[in-house]
Design a protein around this motif. Structure first.
Motif, PDB file in Angstrom:
ATOM      1  N   THR A 196      26.266 -39.424 -33.280  1.00  0.00           N
ATOM      2  CA  THR A 196      25.804 -38.381 -32.359  1.00  0.00           C
ATOM      3  C   THR A 196      24.326 -38.485 -32.015  1.00  0.00           C
ATOM      4  OG1 THR A 196      25.414 -36.850 -34.207  1.00  0.00           O
ATOM      5  CG2 THR A 196      27.577 -36.769 -33.134  1.00  0.00           C
ATOM      6  N   THR A 197      23.577 -39.274 -32.774  1.00  0.00           N
ATOM      7  CA  THR A 197      22.129 -39.360 -32.526  1.00  0.00           C
ATOM      8  C   THR A 197      21.660 -40.763 -32.145  1.00  0.00           C
ATOM      9  OG1 THR A 197      21.677 -39.755 -34.886  1.00  0.00           O
ATOM     10  CG2 THR A 197      21.658 -37.460 -34.122  1.00  0.00           C
ATOM     11  N   CYS A 198      22.544 -41.774 -32.206  1.00  0.00           N
ATOM     12  CA  CYS A 198      22.097 -43.160 -31.997  1.00  0.00           C
ATOM     13  C   CYS A 198      21.533 -43.386 -30.598  1.00  0.00           C
ATOM     14  CB  CYS A 198      23.233 -44.139 -32.273  1.00  0.00           C
ATOM     15  SG  CYS A 198      24.671 -43.959 -31.201  1.00  0.00           S
ATOM     16  N   THR A 199      22.046 -42.678 -29.592  1.00  0.00           N
ATOM     17  CA  THR A 199      21.556 -42.893 -28.226  1.00  0.00           C
ATOM     18  C   THR A 199      20.108 -42.453 -28.095  1.00  0.00           C
ATOM     19  OG1 THR A 199      23.799 -42.548 -27.401  1.00  0.00           O
ATOM     20  CG2 THR A 199      22.040 -42.474 -25.793  1.00  0.00           C
ATOM     21  N   ALA A 200      19.776 -41.289 -28.636  1.00  0.00           N
ATOM     22  CA  ALA A 200      18.393 -40.818 -28.591  1.00  0.00           C
ATOM     23  C   ALA A 200      17.484 -41.681 -29.464  1.00  0.00           C
ATOM     24  CB  ALA A 200      18.318 -39.356 -29.033  1.00  0.00           C
ATOM     25  N   GLU A 201      17.988 -42.114 -30.614  1.00  0.00           N
ATOM     26  CA  GLU A 201      17.190 -42.983 -31.489  1.00  0.00           C
ATOM     27  C   GLU A 201      16.901 -44.306 -30.794  1.00  0.00           C
ATOM     28  OE1 GLU A 201      18.733 -43.274 -35.540  1.00  0.00           O
ATOM     29  OE2 GLU A 201      19.658 -41.315 -35.263  1.00  0.00           O
ATOM     30  N   GLY A 202      17.899 -44.836 -30.089  1.00  0.00           N
ATOM     31  CA  GLY A 202      17.686 -46.071 -29.339  1.00  0.00           C
ATOM     32  C   GLY A 202      16.705 -45.890 -28.207  1.00  0.00           C
ATOM     33  N   ALA A 203      16.752 -44.725 -27.549  1.00  0.00           N
ATOM     34  CA  ALA A 203      15.801 -44.452 -26.464  1.00  0.00           C
ATOM     35  C   ALA A 203      14.372 -44.416 -26.995  1.00  0.00           C
ATOM     36  CB  ALA A 203      16.150 -43.126 -25.786  1.00  0.00           C
ATOM     37  N   ALA A 204      14.189 -43.815 -28.175  1.00  0.00           N
ATOM     38  CA  ALA A 204      12.850 -43.763 -28.768  1.00  0.00           C
ATOM     39  C   ALA A 204      12.355 -45.172 -29.107  1.00  0.00           C
ATOM     40  CB  ALA A 204      12.871 -42.884 -30.019  1.00  0.00           C
ATOM     41  N   ARG A 205      13.232 -46.019 -29.655  1.00  0.00           N
ATOM     42  CA  ARG A 205      12.833 -47.401 -29.979  1.00  0.00           C
ATOM     43  C   ARG A 205      12.570 -48.208 -28.713  1.00  0.00           C
ATOM     44  NH1 ARG A 205      17.404 -48.967 -34.501  1.00  0.00           N
ATOM     45  NH2 ARG A 205      17.110 -47.143 -35.844  1.00  0.00           N
ATOM     46  N   ALA A 206      13.307 -47.898 -27.653  1.00  0.00           N
ATOM     47  CA  ALA A 206      13.157 -48.652 -26.400  1.00  0.00           C
ATOM     48  C   ALA A 206      11.770 -48.492 -25.796  1.00  0.00           C
ATOM     49  CB  ALA A 206      14.220 -48.207 -25.399  1.00  0.00           C
ATOM     50  N   LEU A 207      11.093 -47.398 -26.116  1.00  0.00           N
ATOM     51  CA  LEU A 207       9.731 -47.214 -25.594  1.00  0.00           C
ATOM     52  C   LEU A 207       8.801 -48.329 -26.078  1.00  0.00           C
ATOM     53  CD1 LEU A 207       9.436 -43.352 -25.899  1.00  0.00           C
ATOM     54  CD2 LEU A 207       9.009 -44.657 -23.811  1.00  0.00           C
ATOM     55  N   GLY A 208       9.060 -48.848 -27.260  1.00  0.00           N
ATOM     56  CA  GLY A 208       8.256 -49.955 -27.779  1.00  0.00           C
ATOM     57  C   GLY A 208       8.788 -51.314 -27.382  1.00  0.00           C
ATOM     58  N   MET A 209       9.888 -51.332 -26.624  1.00  0.00           N
ATOM     59  CA  MET A 209      10.506 -52.595 -26.203  1.00  0.00           C
ATOM     60  C   MET A 209      10.524 -52.699 -24.672  1.00  0.00           C
ATOM     61  SD  MET A 209      13.852 -52.281 -28.696  1.00  0.00           S
ATOM     62  CE  MET A 209      14.668 -53.698 -27.950  1.00  0.00           C
ATOM     63  N   ARG A 210       9.619 -51.995 -24.017  1.00  0.00           N
ATOM     64  CA  ARG A 210       9.695 -51.901 -22.549  1.00  0.00           C
ATOM     65  C   ARG A 210       9.605 -53.259 -21.874  1.00  0.00           C
ATOM     66  NH1 ARG A 210       6.282 -47.728 -23.675  1.00  0.00           N
ATOM     67  NH2 ARG A 210       4.467 -48.704 -22.707  1.00  0.00           N
ATOM     68  N   ASP A 211       8.815 -54.174 -22.409  1.00  0.00           N
ATOM     69  CA  ASP A 211       8.687 -55.497 -21.792  1.00  0.00           C
ATOM     70  C   ASP A 211      10.022 -56.271 -21.903  1.00  0.00           C
ATOM     71  OD1 ASP A 211       6.090 -54.975 -21.147  1.00  0.00           O
ATOM     72  OD2 ASP A 211       5.226 -56.028 -22.873  1.00  0.00           O
ATOM     73  N   ALA A 212      10.641 -56.231 -23.080  1.00  0.00           N
ATOM     74  CA  ALA A 212      11.903 -56.948 -23.289  1.00  0.00           C
ATOM     75  C   ALA A 212      13.032 -56.338 -22.460  1.00  0.00           C
ATOM     76  CB  ALA A 212      12.276 -56.951 -24.757  1.00  0.00           C
ATOM     77  N   LEU A 213      12.919 -55.037 -22.185  1.00  0.00           N
ATOM     78  CA  LEU A 213      13.988 -54.331 -21.471  1.00  0.00           C
ATOM     79  C   LEU A 213      13.670 -54.109 -19.988  1.00  0.00           C
ATOM     80  CD1 LEU A 213      14.671 -51.526 -24.120  1.00  0.00           C
ATOM     81  CD2 LEU A 213      16.082 -53.557 -23.708  1.00  0.00           C
ATOM     82  N   SER A 214      12.637 -54.759 -19.493  1.00  0.00           N
ATOM     83  CA  SER A 214      12.174 -54.470 -18.122  1.00  0.00           C
ATOM     84  C   SER A 214      13.267 -54.666 -17.081  1.00  0.00           C
ATOM     85  CB  SER A 214      10.960 -55.352 -17.778  1.00  0.00           C
ATOM     86  OG  SER A 214      11.316 -56.730 -17.899  1.00  0.00           O
ATOM     87  N   ARG A 215      14.176 -55.648 -17.279  1.00  0.00           N
ATOM     88  CA  ARG A 215      15.256 -55.871 -16.315  1.00  0.00           C
ATOM     89  C   ARG A 215      16.319 -54.792 -16.390  1.00  0.00           C
ATOM     90  NH1 ARG A 215      18.318 -59.456 -17.785  1.00  0.00           N
ATOM     91  NH2 ARG A 215      17.490 -59.893 -19.847  1.00  0.00           N
ATOM     92  N   SER A 216      16.403 -54.120 -17.527  1.00  0.00           N
ATOM     93  CA  SER A 216      17.503 -53.188 -17.777  1.00  0.00           C
ATOM     94  C   SER A 216      17.151 -51.748 -17.502  1.00  0.00           C
ATOM     95  CB  SER A 216      17.976 -53.321 -19.230  1.00  0.00           C
ATOM     96  OG  SER A 216      18.188 -54.684 -19.550  1.00  0.00           O
ATOM     97  N   LEU A 217      15.871 -51.407 -17.555  1.00  0.00           N
ATOM     98  CA  LEU A 217      15.478 -50.020 -17.305  1.00  0.00           C
ATOM     99  C   LEU A 217      15.705 -49.701 -15.835  1.00  0.00           C
ATOM    100  CD1 LEU A 217      12.175 -49.740 -19.382  1.00  0.00           C
ATOM    101  CD2 LEU A 217      14.503 -49.143 -20.055  1.00  0.00           C
ATOM    102  N   LEU A 218      16.168 -48.503 -15.583  1.00  0.00           N
ATOM    103  CA  LEU A 218      16.536 -48.121 -14.209  1.00  0.00           C
ATOM    104  C   LEU A 218      15.308 -47.818 -13.379  1.00  0.00           C
ATOM    105  CD1 LEU A 218      19.575 -45.850 -15.081  1.00  0.00           C
ATOM    106  CD2 LEU A 218      19.608 -48.214 -14.316  1.00  0.00           C
ATOM    107  N   GLN A 219      15.279 -48.345 -12.177  1.00  0.00           N
ATOM    108  CA  GLN A 219      14.158 -48.132 -11.269  1.00  0.00           C
ATOM    109  C   GLN A 219      14.452 -46.965 -10.331  1.00  0.00           C
ATOM    110  OE1 GLN A 219      11.394 -50.040 -11.754  1.00  0.00           O
ATOM    111  NE2 GLN A 219      12.554 -50.980 -13.413  1.00  0.00           N
ATOM    112  N   VAL A 220      13.448 -46.144 -10.110  1.00  0.00           N
ATOM    113  CA  VAL A 220      13.614 -44.977  -9.221  1.00  0.00           C
ATOM    114  C   VAL A 220      12.777 -45.167  -7.982  1.00  0.00           C
ATOM    115  CG1 VAL A 220      13.346 -42.479  -9.064  1.00  0.00           C
ATOM    116  CG2 VAL A 220      14.041 -43.501 -11.204  1.00  0.00           C
TER     117      VAL A 220
END
Length: 334
Positions: free
Chosen positions: A310-334
């Protein structure tokens, strides 16, 4: 600047909102708001508001501002998000926090923009990440490699099946159905079999206490008070575990169909990896008893419940803030 700015991962879900900072869960509350109709003023939120469902006069409206994982009531969502961020991050921040918000896979650009703008009312910088990707990060799946990983997220408003590799979603599908759909199936079953009308909170309690994906040898029962659909008078009814199993068969088949469609579109090389590693189950719906056995049999691939569904999605979102460069292709653009 990072020393002065807090970074929050937020899973803004249909039924629950979870806010995480680092490895700490700051908030886990129902996404429910009670407002005074004439003033449009929020009087309660979270568990207190959820307990008011079906129990208030016409002057107060109890709403779920998100439906099927996306914003249905923008102004209410904006007020709620601003309130929750201020509550968790504190009102005396020199700089507003940096936010990573989760959204269902496949949402439209308009739905993305609504979440982004609501986030900007509460945060200094706002990033959007697909929920399956955030959940995979939150349960430490090795998605940074070229091997295949599959996750099945059973939320309150959506069912999301996704295959991930190289920090991105390879194949995925979102079904705008979920835990609330299961509650509706229980309500419909009780009305048809017993002629009794029950509310969504009662159906949810039945799902939690008696619900299972496959018939149970050890039968449990629960008596609930409903309304006779003929006389309109109160009437008790006793339900068993197998009643709820029967009621949930159609929603569960929708989960299986969604997962199968994703597997059919997945490259064979990744399928081999998924067979070896299994399908990770997360979301509140994954807590349904023996759903892992049900899906293992239906898909022919081992399915397992993760440690923090029930909490893994939010925990992953918090970790993703430190992985923004690695995830740049995957983060949604607005």
């Amino acid at each position: 600047m990072a020393l002065f700015t807090r970074e929050l991962g937020i899973d803004l879900g249909t039924t629950n909102t979870v806010i995480v900072e680092g490895d700490q869960i700051l908030l886990n509350e129902p996404t429910v708001v009670a407002i005074v109709v004439f003033e449009q003023k929020m009087v309660e939120w979270g568990r207190a508001a959820r307990d008011m469902i079906g129990r208030v006069s016409d002057t107060i409206e109890v709403v779920r501002p998100l439906q099927h994982g996306v914003i249905a009531e923008y102004e209410i969502t904006e007020k709620l998000l601003k309130f929750l961020v201020r509550k968790t991050a504190g009102p005396m921040q020199l700089f507003p926090p940096r936010l990573m918000l989760t959204v269902p896979y496949g949402v439209t650009s308009v739905e993305c923009r609504a979440v982004h703008e609501a986030g900007l009312s509460a945060g200094r910088e706002v990033y959007l990440i697909p929920q399956p990707l955030a959940a995979a990060i939150g349960i430490d799946l090795p998605i940074g490699t070229p091997s295949g990983n599959m996750i099945l997220s059973l939320g309150g408003g959506t069912i999301q099946a996704a295959v991930l590799a190289m920090n991105d979603v390879v194949r995925a599908e979102t079904l705008r159905s979920g835990g609330i759909r299961m509650d509706e199936a229980i309500i419909s079953y009780v009305r048809k079999k017993y002629g009794i009308i029950i509310g969504q909170p009662t159906a949810e309690q039945l799902k939690i206490r008696l619900g299972a994906a496959i018939p149970q040898d050890d039968q449990s029962s629960m008596e609930v008070q409903g309304q006779d659909q003929v006389t309109g008078l109160p009437k008790p009814v006793s339900l068993t575990s197998n009643d709820i199993v029967d009621a949930l068969q159609e929603p569960l088949q929708e989960v299986v169909s969604c997962a199968r469609r994703v597997l059919e579109k997945t490259p064979p090389e990744l399928i081999a990896d998924i067979i070896d590693r299994g399908v990770a189950l997360c979301g509140g719906g994954a807590l349904l008893r023996e759903i892992d056995k049900y899906l293992t049999k239906a898909l022919g691939i081992p399915a397992y419940l993760v440690d923090n569904p029930t909490t893994c999605t939010a925990e992953g979102a918090a970790r993703a803030l430190g992985m923004r460069d690695a995830l740049s292709r995957s983060l949604l653009q607005v």
